[in-house]
Write a protein that holds these residues in place. Structure first.
Motif, PDB file in Angstrom:
ATOM      1  N   ASN A  41       0.837  -1.197   0.000  1.00 60.30           N
ATOM      2  CA  ASN A  41       0.000   0.000   0.000  1.00 60.30           C
ATOM      3  C   ASN A  41       0.879   1.257   0.000  1.00 60.30           C
ATOM      4  OD1 ASN A  41      -2.292   1.618   0.131  1.00 60.30           O
ATOM      5  ND2 ASN A  41      -2.387   1.507   2.374  1.00 60.30           N
ATOM      6  N   PRO A  42       1.540   1.566  -1.138  1.00 58.91           N
ATOM      7  CA  PRO A  42       2.418   2.754  -1.190  1.00 58.91           C
ATOM      8  C   PRO A  42       1.607   4.024  -0.987  1.00 58.91           C
ATOM      9  CG  PRO A  42       2.069   1.852  -3.382  1.00 58.91           C
ATOM     10  CD  PRO A  42       1.467   0.866  -2.426  1.00 58.91           C
ATOM     11  N   SER A  43       2.102   4.920  -0.135  1.00 62.52           N
ATOM     12  CA  SER A  43       1.351   6.113   0.255  1.00 62.52           C
ATOM     13  C   SER A  43       1.660   7.305  -0.650  1.00 62.52           C
ATOM     14  CB  SER A  43       1.679   6.480   1.707  1.00 62.52           C
ATOM     15  OG  SER A  43       3.039   6.874   1.809  1.00 62.52           O
ATOM     16  N   VAL A  48       5.212   9.028  -2.440  1.00 58.69           N
ATOM     17  CA  VAL A  48       5.312   9.546  -3.816  1.00 58.69           C
ATOM     18  C   VAL A  48       6.032  10.888  -3.825  1.00 58.69           C
ATOM     19  CG1 VAL A  48       4.009  10.428  -5.788  1.00 58.69           C
ATOM     20  CG2 VAL A  48       3.305   8.311  -4.682  1.00 58.69           C
ATOM     21  N   GLN A  49       5.653  11.780  -2.927  1.00 55.26           N
ATOM     22  CA  GLN A  49       6.256  13.109  -2.898  1.00 55.26           C
ATOM     23  C   GLN A  49       7.739  13.049  -2.573  1.00 55.26           C
ATOM     24  OE1 GLN A  49       4.676  15.809  -3.985  1.00 55.26           O
ATOM     25  NE2 GLN A  49       2.942  14.438  -4.370  1.00 55.26           N
ATOM     26  N   SER A  55       0.810   6.679 -11.129  1.00 59.33           N
ATOM     27  CA  SER A  55       0.463   7.940 -11.799  1.00 59.33           C
ATOM     28  C   SER A  55       1.205   9.106 -11.166  1.00 59.33           C
ATOM     29  CB  SER A  55      -1.048   8.183 -11.727  1.00 59.33           C
ATOM     30  OG  SER A  55      -1.747   7.180 -12.429  1.00 59.33           O
ATOM     31  N   GLY A  56       1.371   9.043  -9.845  1.00 53.10           N
ATOM     32  CA  GLY A  56       2.106  10.108  -9.168  1.00 53.10           C
ATOM     33  C   GLY A  56       3.544  10.217  -9.617  1.00 53.10           C
ATOM     34  N   LEU A  57       4.097   9.118 -10.101  1.00 58.33           N
ATOM     35  CA  LEU A  57       5.479   9.109 -10.614  1.00 58.33           C
ATOM     36  C   LEU A  57       5.525   9.182 -12.137  1.00 58.33           C
ATOM     37  CD1 LEU A  57       7.058   6.359  -8.288  1.00 58.33           C
ATOM     38  CD2 LEU A  57       7.271   8.846  -8.103  1.00 58.33           C
ATOM     39  N   SER A  58       4.372   9.462 -12.771  1.00 53.80           N
ATOM     40  CA  SER A  58       4.264   9.577 -14.243  1.00 53.80           C
ATOM     41  C   SER A  58       4.658   8.275 -14.938  1.00 53.80           C
ATOM     42  CB  SER A  58       5.137  10.733 -14.756  1.00 53.80           C
ATOM     43  OG  SER A  58       4.747  11.944 -14.167  1.00 53.80           O
ATOM     44  N   LEU A  59       4.250   7.160 -14.360  1.00 57.02           N
ATOM     45  CA  LEU A  59       4.514   5.837 -14.929  1.00 57.02           C
ATOM     46  C   LEU A  59       3.225   5.273 -15.521  1.00 57.02           C
ATOM     47  CD1 LEU A  59       6.749   4.358 -12.068  1.00 57.02           C
ATOM     48  CD2 LEU A  59       7.518   5.246 -14.281  1.00 57.02           C
ATOM     49  N   PRO A  60       3.332   4.290 -16.431  1.00 59.57           N
ATOM     50  CA  PRO A  60       2.106   3.677 -16.975  1.00 59.57           C
ATOM     51  C   PRO A  60       1.313   2.963 -15.889  1.00 59.57           C
ATOM     52  CG  PRO A  60       4.059   2.454 -17.659  1.00 59.57           C
ATOM     53  CD  PRO A  60       4.550   3.722 -17.026  1.00 59.57           C
ATOM     54  N   ILE A  61       0.002   2.982 -16.026  1.00 56.41           N
ATOM     55  CA  ILE A  61      -0.849   2.366 -15.014  1.00 56.41           C
ATOM     56  C   ILE A  61      -1.154   0.914 -15.384  1.00 56.41           C
ATOM     57  CG2 ILE A  61      -1.856   4.556 -14.328  1.00 56.41           C
ATOM     58  CD1 ILE A  61      -4.331   3.840 -15.992  1.00 56.41           C
ATOM     59  N   ILE A  62      -1.572   0.159 -14.381  1.00 58.19           N
ATOM     60  CA  ILE A  62      -1.830  -1.273 -14.546  1.00 58.19           C
ATOM     61  C   ILE A  62      -3.196  -1.476 -15.198  1.00 58.19           C
ATOM     62  CG2 ILE A  62      -2.112  -3.466 -13.334  1.00 58.19           C
ATOM     63  CD1 ILE A  62      -0.368  -2.216 -11.075  1.00 58.19           C
ATOM     64  N   GLN A  63      -3.212  -2.355 -16.179  1.00 56.58           N
ATOM     65  CA  GLN A  63      -4.482  -2.695 -16.825  1.00 56.58           C
ATOM     66  C   GLN A  63      -5.130  -3.900 -16.144  1.00 56.58           C
ATOM     67  OE1 GLN A  63      -4.255  -4.177 -20.900  1.00 56.58           O
ATOM     68  NE2 GLN A  63      -6.107  -3.007 -21.417  1.00 56.58           N
ATOM     69  N   SER A  64      -4.289  -4.938 -15.917  1.00 52.04           N
ATOM     70  CA  SER A  64      -4.834  -6.145 -15.304  1.00 52.04           C
ATOM     71  C   SER A  64      -3.695  -7.032 -14.824  1.00 52.04           C
ATOM     72  CB  SER A  64      -5.709  -6.916 -16.308  1.00 52.04           C
ATOM     73  OG  SER A  64      -4.915  -7.325 -17.420  1.00 52.04           O
ATOM     74  N   LEU A  65      -4.045  -8.041 -14.031  1.00 51.06           N
ATOM     75  CA  LEU A  65      -3.097  -9.061 -13.595  1.00 51.06           C
ATOM     76  C   LEU A  65      -3.206 -10.249 -14.536  1.00 51.06           C
ATOM     77  CD1 LEU A  65      -1.074 -10.212 -11.524  1.00 51.06           C
ATOM     78  CD2 LEU A  65      -3.051 -11.082 -10.242  1.00 51.06           C
ATOM     79  N   ASN A  66      -2.095 -10.610 -15.135  1.00 52.89           N
ATOM     80  CA  ASN A  66      -2.070 -11.721 -16.089  1.00 52.89           C
ATOM     81  C   ASN A  66      -1.485 -12.934 -15.400  1.00 52.89           C
ATOM     82  OD1 ASN A  66      -1.573 -13.443 -18.335  1.00 52.89           O
ATOM     83  ND2 ASN A  66      -1.543 -11.639 -19.678  1.00 52.89           N
ATOM     84  N   ALA A 107      12.592  10.218 -15.117  1.00 55.51           N
ATOM     85  CA  ALA A 107      11.731  10.954 -14.184  1.00 55.51           C
ATOM     86  C   ALA A 107      12.565  12.029 -13.512  1.00 55.51           C
ATOM     87  CB  ALA A 107      11.136  10.016 -13.138  1.00 55.51           C
ATOM     88  N   GLY A 108      12.189  13.300 -13.724  1.00 57.19           N
ATOM     89  CA  GLY A 108      12.998  14.390 -13.188  1.00 57.19           C
ATOM     90  C   GLY A 108      14.400  14.317 -13.771  1.00 57.19           C
ATOM     91  N   ASN A 109      15.400  14.342 -12.903  1.00 59.84           N
ATOM     92  CA  ASN A 109      16.785  14.165 -13.338  1.00 59.84           C
ATOM     93  C   ASN A 109      17.274  12.748 -13.106  1.00 59.84           C
ATOM     94  OD1 ASN A 109      17.238  16.946 -14.061  1.00 59.84           O
ATOM     95  ND2 ASN A 109      17.245  17.420 -11.879  1.00 59.84           N
TER      96      ASN A 109
END
Length: 679
Positions: free
Chosen positions: A376-378, A382-383, A413-424, A488-490
């Motif tokens: 459960n990453p908070s 992220v900040q 999303s907070g780290l501007s990464l692709p989001i999960i579609q599903s668990l395969n 991401a950033g630098n």
């Protein structure tokens, strides 16, 4: 008609002197007694009207001689057509180009010396009441004031070659800041006008300033420069093999053959090479070395290339660390794979935090942060991670495949990464590995034909709407994400589609996992610049430095010491040097007795291109009517320093007329008074 120095006109009051002398010069006659009339034959008879005329002409000559002498000092002139007549003094700004290119030689000798001579000629064309600004590339505070002629000439003698360089618009703006007020304003630019001095097609000038470019002509010279240097790894281990990439550039129009190149580290030779470079091209070479001990290293790349030598060396610095700190933030079911991996090599110092017990304040001290099976990453995490990434850090994410997908998507999303579609849950084998990626580039000596790659039992499928910021390292069939790098950033984020538990797949137990993580850690450090350039870089970067009360940083070198301004930005400490550093070399940053960093400062390479703007090109830049271009070899400097700037001068005529009337007075006294003898 107008006067350059109308103050001298007060001297016209001196005209009263000969008038007073004429009025009060009464002759007293003396009685002479004689007894013989024969003596009267020897008495000189003067005609009364003739005597009066002579005295009047002498008085007139004296008055005119004085008047024209005073006018000569006041320097009358006839303004140019359409030019406003004014009694104002002159303010003159003279820029002397003292960049490295001015060390070149022409038929008159050193270009800088010629520029000084031209400046002195300009000074001679102005008067004692005029004020002058001396401007060089250094843009020092003392150059922001006006000097009299003697002060200017003294300051001119002190001008030396400088590593700084400026463009034309910067120079004109600087002159415009000084040339203000109700005076006649003149701007002179004395330079060889290298091509790098012009940054745009036109120049912005002020209408009330008369501008003049004086172009000095240099002899074209071939030149090869050490253009840049970089290392293939941001982290350096004691005793490890290192690779340094060196880039040379040939600025001349002819091929440069067998240019000798030498690498030294802490004054010890570490590599030799020779390079042949085509005309106008750049070429790189990779130098390998090893055997370094922990600590800061001062390196230098040097070539031999005459006659232009200021760019034949390039200094750099880097630190060999005793260890690399890694932080692993573990979920409840993360397992011990990360701990077992980094415990096997003493170079890596692993710190572990639980998901619910994270020490955010220490993030800046780690070269790599691993998020291993977080449930459960908070948002607070992220900040803190974004601040860490902005400072150049690196993060690896191995997700917990049993976590809530919506919670994870908010984190990603907070780290501007692709989001999960599903668990395969379909077993899938990785079918592609990027062996040219820096992570794997030097791992395999021979590439096997049937390379065994990891298998995933369970993994996340991602919605990848934008792949421009993505580098696939390991991929599923169809180029789908298995393990990829995102900027991401630098810094960088490495995202895995699967976790490290045995039920998720065999990534943690696969042979590729060890080199993947070790090389990722070595390439994921907070990379700092190996060198900076004078005049271009005003801030030096460092890892975050925590200062105690009354503590200050000190920047020092041989015969140099300064306390710089510092700012804390995005997990970094920026050290602002402004214009304090004037010469290339190595500079130590100390906190009390502790060495924090070593910075290598080099001269910029903008002066390396020995090609110059033509007079035609300068004429096109000088589109304004108040800006003229003069060739030092063809146009006399006096044309812009003297009469041409104000119109027709008359002081010489006044001086000649004064001499003529003085001569007339002498002739009147000598020849007009011829006595007659009577019998």
């Amino acid at each position: 008609m107008n006067f350059l120095y109308p103050g001298f006109l007060f001297a016209l009051l001196s005209v009263a002197i000969p008038v007073i002398i004429h009025l009060f010069n009464f002759r007293k006659f003396k009685k002479v007694y004689f007894s013989n009339v024969q003596l009267l034959k020897e008495v000189e008879q003067q005609n009364s009207s003739r005597e009066k005329l002579k005295n009047f002409l002498i008085l007139f000559s004296r008055i005119l001689a004085l008047i024209f002498l005073v006018l000569a000092f006041a320097q009358p002139y006839i303004p140019l057509k359409g030019q406003k007549t004014t009694n104002q003094n002159n303010s003159i700004s003279i820029y002397i180009d003292n960049s490295y290119s001015m060390e070149a030689i022409n038929k008159d000798g050193n270009l800088l010396d010629e520029a000084k001579r031209r400046a002195k000629e300009l000074i001679e064309g102005f008067g004692v009441n005029d004020r002058f600004q001396l401007l060089t590339n250094d843009f020092e505070g003392k150059h922001q004031r006006l000097l009299n002629a003697d002060e200017f000439l003294k300051a001119l003698d002190d001008v030396q070659i400088s590593a700084a360089n400026r463009n034309l618009q910067q120079i004109l703006n600087r002159q415009g800041n000084v040339l203000t007020g109700s005076v006649n304003k003149y701007s002179f630019i004395i330079s060889d006008f290298q091509k790098n001095i012009a940054k745009g097609p036109t120049l912005s000038t002020k209408k009330d300033i008369q501008y003049a470019f004086i172009k000095l002509n240099a002899t074209g010279l071939p030149n090869v420069a050490v253009d840049s240097v970089w290392t293939l790894s941001p982290n350096h281990q004691p005793g490890a093999s290192e690779k340094l990439v060196v880039q040379l550039k040939n600025y001349s129009d002819e091929e440069a053959t067998n240019i000798p190149l030498k690498l030294t580290i802490n004054n010890q030779q570490k590599g030799l090479s020779a390079m042949t470079i085509s005309a106008g091209k750049t070429k790189t070479d990779t130098l390998s070395f090893s055997g370094l001990k922990a600590g800061w290293k001062k390196g230098q790349i040097a070539i031999k290339d005459f006659p232009v030598t200021f760019d034949d060396t390039l200094s750099f610095s880097f630190k060999v660390d005793e260890s690399l700190s890694v932080l692993s933030i573990n979920g409840a079911n993360a397992g011990n794979y990360i701990k077992a991996l980094f415990a096997a090599d003493n170079y890596y110092k692993l710190t572990e935090n639980g998901e619910n017990n994270i020490n955010y304040s220490g993030f800046a001290n780690y070269g790599l942060i691993v998020l291993n099976g977080l449930k459960n990453p908070s948002t607070g995490l992220v900040q803190q991670l974004k601040t860490y990434l902005n400072a150049g850090g690196a993060i690896v994410i191995f997700p917990d495949l049993d976590a809530n997908i919506q919670t994870y998507n908010a984190f990603l999303s907070g780290l501007s990464l692709p989001i999960i579609q599903s668990l395969n849950t379909t077993e899938t084998k990785v079918d592609q590995i990027d062996l040219q990626n820096p992570i794997f580039k030097t791992v395999f000596e021979d590439i096997p034909k049937n390379l065994d790659l990891p298998v995933a039992q369970r993994y996340f499928s991602f919605i990848e709407s934008n792949s421009a910021n993505k580098e696939n390292i390991l991929s599923f069939p169809g180029g789908k994400l298995f393990f990829a790098k995102y900027g991401a950033g630098n810094g960088a984020v490495y995202l895995s589609a699967t976790g490290l538990n045995s039920g998720d797949g065999n990534l943690a137990r696969h042979p590729v996992f060890v080199p993947l993580m070790y090389r990722l850690a070595l390439n994921a450090g907070n990379e700092t610049a190996m060198y900076y350039n004078l005049g271009n870089d005003n801030a030096l970067a460092s890892k975050k430095i925590n200062l105690g009360k009354n503590q200050t940083l000190k920047l020092s070198a041989k015969n140099f010491e300064a306390i710089p301004e510092i700012r804390q930005v995005n997990g970094k400490t920026l050290i602002y040097i402004a214009d304090q550093i004037k010469s290339a070399g190595f500079y130590n940053l100390n906190l009390a007795d502790s060495l924090i960093s070593v910075y290598a400062i080099n001269s910029g390479r903008t002066e390396s291109d020995m090609h110059y703007l033509s007079k035609t090109t300068l004429d096109n830049l000088a589109a304004e009517s108040n800006l003229k271009v003069f060739d030092a070899d063809k146009d006399a400097v006096k044309l812009i320093a003297g009469a041409n700037k104000i119109g027709q001068t008359l002081w010489k005529l006044c001086l000649i007329l004064s001499l003529i009337f003085i001569a007339a007075e002498i002739l009147l006294i000598r020849f007009f008074n011829n006595p007659k003898k009577t019998i």
